[in-house]
Enzyme design. Structure first.
Site, mmCIF file in Angstrom:
data_model
loop_
_atom_site.group_PDB
_atom_site.id
_atom_site.type_symbol
_atom_site.label_atom_id
_atom_site.label_comp_id
_atom_site.label_asym_id
_atom_site.label_seq_id
_atom_site.Cartn_x
_atom_site.Cartn_y
_atom_site.Cartn_z
ATOM 1 N N CYS A 39 0.871 -1.179 0.000
ATOM 2 C CA CYS A 39 0.000 0.000 0.000
ATOM 3 C C CYS A 39 0.909 1.231 0.000
ATOM 4 C CB CYS A 39 -0.973 -0.017 1.177
ATOM 5 S SG CYS A 39 -0.204 0.166 2.799
ATOM 6 N N HIS A 40 0.455 2.324 0.573
ATOM 7 C CA HIS A 40 1.250 3.556 0.588
ATOM 8 C C HIS A 40 2.384 3.476 1.607
ATOM 9 C CE1 HIS A 40 1.296 8.239 0.946
ATOM 10 N NE2 HIS A 40 2.293 7.800 0.214
#
Length: 117
Positions: free
Chosen positions: A75-76
């Protein structure tokens, strides 16, 4: 998405980069970020399963992916991918790893051409 907690191994972005340069085995690569995040920054080879769209893909992912193949989740920064990793383990996936630091760490440590946001 209700998640029971299991041990979730982690993998660092340098190992991910090495694998992407020269794959030594087949690994399932999942990116749980939102489409608008992918429009900003992405890494080739990852399949997108946005966490916010869990209801749309939660059943199909079980037939689209191999429960026993190594699966890396990104993810981020690593929080949403950890949540996804826990859910995958709960569904019976046996070899899941969370990519530590997410795409942001990949941009800082591996490839500064990947935009940060």
């Amino acid at each position: 998405m209700s998640v029971q907690f299991f041990y979730l191994p982690e993998i660092d972005v340098k190992t991910v980069a090495d694998y992407l340069q020269k794959p030594t085995q087949e690994v399932q690569l999942i990116d749980v970020r939102e489409p608008q995040e992918l429009a900003i920054a992405s890494i080739d080879g990852f399949v997108n399963y946005p966490l916010s769209e869990h209801q749309q893909w939660s059943e199909s992912i079980l037939t689209q992916l191999d429960l026993h193949k190594e699966t890396w989740v990104m993810c981020h920064h690593g929080r949403r991918s950890a949540q996804m990793g826990q859910w995958l383990i709960q569904q019976g996936f046996t070899n899941v790893k969370n990519i530590t630091g997410g795409i942001d760490a990949y941009s800082v440590i591996v490839d500064d051409t990947v935009p940060r946001y």
